[in-house]
Scaffold this motif. Sequence first.
Motif, PDB file in Angstrom:
ATOM      1  N   LEU A   1       0.841  -1.200   0.000  1.00  0.00           N
ATOM      2  CA  LEU A   1       0.000   0.000   0.000  1.00  0.00           C
ATOM      3  C   LEU A   1       0.875   1.248   0.000  1.00  0.00           C
ATOM      4  CD1 LEU A   1      -2.567  -1.093   2.752  1.00  0.00           C
ATOM      5  CD2 LEU A   1      -2.532  -1.694   0.322  1.00  0.00           C
ATOM      6  N   GLY A   2       0.305   2.365  -0.473  1.00  0.00           N
ATOM      7  CA  GLY A   2       1.037   3.628  -0.455  1.00  0.00           C
ATOM      8  C   GLY A   2       1.046   4.307  -1.807  1.00  0.00           C
ATOM      9  N   PHE A   3       2.089   5.134  -2.054  1.00  0.00           N
ATOM     10  CA  PHE A   3       2.210   5.849  -3.325  1.00  0.00           C
ATOM     11  C   PHE A   3       3.695   6.030  -3.648  1.00  0.00           C
ATOM     12  CE2 PHE A   3       1.163   8.667   0.206  1.00  0.00           C
ATOM     13  CZ  PHE A   3       2.258   9.526   0.243  1.00  0.00           C
ATOM     14  N   ASP A   4       3.989   6.459  -4.869  1.00  0.00           N
ATOM     15  CA  ASP A   4       5.353   6.424  -5.396  1.00  0.00           C
ATOM     16  C   ASP A   4       6.375   7.201  -4.566  1.00  0.00           C
ATOM     17  OD1 ASP A   4       4.601   4.750  -7.396  1.00  0.00           O
ATOM     18  OD2 ASP A   4       4.347   6.315  -8.908  1.00  0.00           O
ATOM     19  N   ASP A   5       6.050   8.444  -4.194  1.00  0.00           N
ATOM     20  CA  ASP A   5       7.033   9.280  -3.506  1.00  0.00           C
ATOM     21  C   ASP A   5       6.816   9.303  -1.990  1.00  0.00           C
ATOM     22  OD1 ASP A   5       4.642  10.611  -3.808  1.00  0.00           O
ATOM     23  OD2 ASP A   5       5.558  12.581  -4.099  1.00  0.00           O
ATOM     24  N   GLU A   6       6.343   8.203  -1.438  1.00  0.00           N
ATOM     25  CA  GLU A   6       6.011   8.157  -0.008  1.00  0.00           C
ATOM     26  C   GLU A   6       7.231   8.271   0.901  1.00  0.00           C
ATOM     27  OE1 GLU A   6       5.892   3.308   0.558  1.00  0.00           O
ATOM     28  OE2 GLU A   6       4.032   4.406   0.352  1.00  0.00           O
ATOM     29  N   ASP A   7       8.432   7.992   0.374  1.00  0.00           N
ATOM     30  CA  ASP A   7       9.631   8.073   1.207  1.00  0.00           C
ATOM     31  C   ASP A   7       9.888   9.488   1.713  1.00  0.00           C
ATOM     32  OD1 ASP A   7      10.071   5.391   0.890  1.00  0.00           O
ATOM     33  OD2 ASP A   7      11.492   5.611  -0.764  1.00  0.00           O
ATOM     34  N   SER A   8       9.423  10.471   0.963  1.00  0.00           N
ATOM     35  CA  SER A   8       9.615  11.863   1.365  1.00  0.00           C
ATOM     36  C   SER A   8       8.398  12.424   2.110  1.00  0.00           C
ATOM     37  CB  SER A   8       9.902  12.738   0.140  1.00  0.00           C
ATOM     38  OG  SER A   8       8.800  12.704  -0.762  1.00  0.00           O
ATOM     39  N   PHE A   9       7.419  11.567   2.359  1.00  0.00           N
ATOM     40  CA  PHE A   9       6.192  12.010   3.032  1.00  0.00           C
ATOM     41  C   PHE A   9       6.374  11.917   4.546  1.00  0.00           C
ATOM     42  CE2 PHE A   9       1.773  11.670   4.497  1.00  0.00           C
ATOM     43  CZ  PHE A   9       1.194  12.718   3.792  1.00  0.00           C
ATOM     44  N   PRO A  10       5.961  12.954   5.298  1.00  0.00           N
ATOM     45  CA  PRO A  10       6.134  12.951   6.763  1.00  0.00           C
ATOM     46  C   PRO A  10       5.412  11.781   7.423  1.00  0.00           C
ATOM     47  CG  PRO A  10       5.521  15.128   5.970  1.00  0.00           C
ATOM     48  CD  PRO A  10       5.342  14.195   4.818  1.00  0.00           C
ATOM     49  N   LYS A  11       5.940  11.338   8.539  1.00  0.00           N
ATOM     50  CA  LYS A  11       5.349  10.212   9.267  1.00  0.00           C
ATOM     51  C   LYS A  11       4.552  10.657  10.492  1.00  0.00           C
ATOM     52  CE  LYS A  11       7.352   7.178   6.552  1.00  0.00           C
ATOM     53  NZ  LYS A  11       7.965   8.112   5.584  1.00  0.00           N
ATOM     54  N   ASP A  12       4.632  11.936  10.846  1.00  0.00           N
ATOM     55  CA  ASP A  12       3.943  12.430  12.041  1.00  0.00           C
ATOM     56  C   ASP A  12       2.758  13.297  11.655  1.00  0.00           C
ATOM     57  OD1 ASP A  12       5.017  15.591  12.529  1.00  0.00           O
ATOM     58  OD2 ASP A  12       6.241  14.301  11.244  1.00  0.00           O
ATOM     59  N   PHE A  13       1.853  13.505  12.608  1.00  0.00           N
ATOM     60  CA  PHE A  13       0.606  14.227  12.364  1.00  0.00           C
ATOM     61  C   PHE A  13       0.851  15.659  11.885  1.00  0.00           C
ATOM     62  CE2 PHE A  13      -2.667  17.141  14.038  1.00  0.00           C
ATOM     63  CZ  PHE A  13      -3.778  16.669  13.347  1.00  0.00           C
ATOM     64  N   ILE A  14       1.664  16.411  12.595  1.00  0.00           N
ATOM     65  CA  ILE A  14       1.914  17.811  12.233  1.00  0.00           C
ATOM     66  C   ILE A  14       2.544  17.903  10.846  1.00  0.00           C
ATOM     67  CG2 ILE A  14       3.146  19.923  12.843  1.00  0.00           C
ATOM     68  CD1 ILE A  14       0.816  19.275  14.690  1.00  0.00           C
ATOM     69  N   GLY A  15       3.539  17.058  10.593  1.00  0.00           N
ATOM     70  CA  GLY A  15       4.191  17.071   9.293  1.00  0.00           C
ATOM     71  C   GLY A  15       3.228  16.759   8.161  1.00  0.00           C
ATOM     72  N   GLN A  16       2.323  15.803   8.376  1.00  0.00           N
ATOM     73  CA  GLN A  16       1.347  15.441   7.354  1.00  0.00           C
ATOM     74  C   GLN A  16       0.339  16.562   7.120  1.00  0.00           C
ATOM     75  OE1 GLN A  16      -0.292  11.665   8.575  1.00  0.00           O
ATOM     76  NE2 GLN A  16       1.602  10.544   8.128  1.00  0.00           N
ATOM     77  N   GLU A  17      -0.035  17.265   8.185  1.00  0.00           N
ATOM     78  CA  GLU A  17      -0.984  18.368   8.038  1.00  0.00           C
ATOM     79  C   GLU A  17      -0.364  19.541   7.282  1.00  0.00           C
ATOM     80  OE1 GLU A  17      -4.465  18.476   9.441  1.00  0.00           O
ATOM     81  OE2 GLU A  17      -3.823  16.436   8.990  1.00  0.00           O
ATOM     82  N   LEU A  18       0.943  19.760   7.459  1.00  0.00           N
ATOM     83  CA  LEU A  18       1.609  20.890   6.820  1.00  0.00           C
ATOM     84  C   LEU A  18       2.125  20.560   5.426  1.00  0.00           C
ATOM     85  CD1 LEU A  18       3.694  22.274   9.840  1.00  0.00           C
ATOM     86  CD2 LEU A  18       1.528  23.143   8.937  1.00  0.00           C
ATOM     87  N   TYR A  19       2.261  19.283   5.115  1.00  0.00           N
ATOM     88  CA  TYR A  19       2.858  18.843   3.847  1.00  0.00           C
ATOM     89  C   TYR A  19       2.242  19.515   2.609  1.00  0.00           C
ATOM     90  CZ  TYR A  19       3.925  15.681  -0.053  1.00  0.00           C
ATOM     91  OH  TYR A  19       4.290  15.164  -1.262  1.00  0.00           O
ATOM     92  N   PRO A  20       0.906  19.533   2.449  1.00  0.00           N
ATOM     93  CA  PRO A  20       0.333  20.108   1.216  1.00  0.00           C
ATOM     94  C   PRO A  20       0.572  21.610   1.075  1.00  0.00           C
ATOM     95  CG  PRO A  20      -1.274  18.780   2.422  1.00  0.00           C
ATOM     96  CD  PRO A  20      -0.130  19.031   3.346  1.00  0.00           C
ATOM     97  N   LEU A  21       0.860  22.271   2.177  1.00  0.00           N
ATOM     98  CA  LEU A  21       0.998  23.726   2.146  1.00  0.00           C
ATOM     99  C   LEU A  21       2.343  24.185   1.560  1.00  0.00           C
ATOM    100  CD1 LEU A  21      -0.530  24.541   5.655  1.00  0.00           C
ATOM    101  CD2 LEU A  21      -1.690  24.374   3.436  1.00  0.00           C
ATOM    102  N   HIS A  22       3.345  23.302   1.611  1.00  0.00           N
ATOM    103  CA  HIS A  22       4.650  23.700   1.069  1.00  0.00           C
ATOM    104  C   HIS A  22       5.113  22.792  -0.070  1.00  0.00           C
ATOM    105  CE1 HIS A  22       6.570  20.297   3.112  1.00  0.00           C
ATOM    106  NE2 HIS A  22       5.956  20.650   4.215  1.00  0.00           N
ATOM    107  N   LYS A  23       4.303  21.743  -0.401  1.00  0.00           N
ATOM    108  CA  LYS A  23       4.661  20.848  -1.491  1.00  0.00           C
ATOM    109  C   LYS A  23       4.368  21.499  -2.829  1.00  0.00           C
ATOM    110  CE  LYS A  23       5.568  16.957  -3.683  1.00  0.00           C
ATOM    111  NZ  LYS A  23       6.925  16.427  -3.822  1.00  0.00           N
ATOM    112  N   LYS A  24       5.346  21.500  -3.733  1.00  0.00           N
ATOM    113  CA  LYS A  24       5.131  22.024  -5.064  1.00  0.00           C
ATOM    114  C   LYS A  24       4.282  21.062  -5.874  1.00  0.00           C
ATOM    115  CE  LYS A  24       9.416  24.713  -5.355  1.00  0.00           C
ATOM    116  NZ  LYS A  24      10.676  24.916  -6.098  1.00  0.00           N
ATOM    117  N   ASN A  25       3.296  21.597  -6.620  1.00  0.00           N
ATOM    118  CA  ASN A  25       2.359  20.742  -7.340  1.00  0.00           C
ATOM    119  C   ASN A  25       2.947  20.350  -8.701  1.00  0.00           C
ATOM    120  OD1 ASN A  25       0.192  20.899  -5.388  1.00  0.00           O
ATOM    121  ND2 ASN A  25       0.071  23.046  -5.974  1.00  0.00           N
TER     122      ASN A  25
END
Length: 259
Positions: free
Chosen positions: A235-259
């Motif tokens: 399960l998961g997605f291609d670039d998951e290695d760079s995806f945060p593992k904690d709640f705060i990091g996951q909540e902030l991820y879309p706000l600074h991720k380039k589309n």
Amino acid sequence: ILISLVVWALELAFPWRKNQAVFRKDFWLDTFYMFFNFFLLNLIVLIALSNTTEQLLNDILNLVGLTVQDFQLFDINSMPYWARLLIFFVVIDFVQWFTHVTLHKYPFLWNFHKVHHSVKEMGFAAHLRYHWMEPVVYKSFKYIPLAIMGGFTAQDVAVVHFFNIVIGHLNHANIGWDYGPLKYILNNPKMHIWHHAKELPEERKRGVNFGITLSVWDYLFKTNYIPHNGRDIELGFDDEDSFPKDFIGQELYPLHKKN
């Protein structure tokens, strides 16, 4: 809470992946998401959002001399209870299916939806692991068709909402059920696990099996995909290695991720 405990008990009694731990990977993170999203977010943000969306739509229509009532096709409250409930359920589910497809289609929205797809081991609580922005999108999409059909009672909303919660919990649970012939109508664990598959064919990279409660939309619009028993797929997605593992990091991820 009662629904969660019952589905968790079913997981323990009828485990599909028998080697999966009772407290699987990220169990406590998902439990925190469950309480944060279902209680805090629903009670504070979504009630305010519903009122704001309603007022915004009315203000826009008022600029051209119209009201929501001008678009109301029929008053659903004049129908028998069973018909009102069925229409409410089917319309809501289709809108949610369409919204779910949209979350996968556009990179900006997909960055929010990645939170849900960061689940590596499925369990009932994974159902409510999602970014707070997702229900904002879902509620915004749902408001207009509901306004066109007329009002619904709190009882209508409660019945449909908790039925959807039951099916959603089961879809994410460690249970190998597909409900037999009903699999072509109801979403199920054996179908939904492929929605979380990390590896999909190139022509299916945008996602598969988008149904929330009903599977029928995927069969109608050819987004269904169950190539084989998916019990042990990654399960998961291609670039998951760079995806945060904690709640705060996951909540902030879309706000600074380039589309």
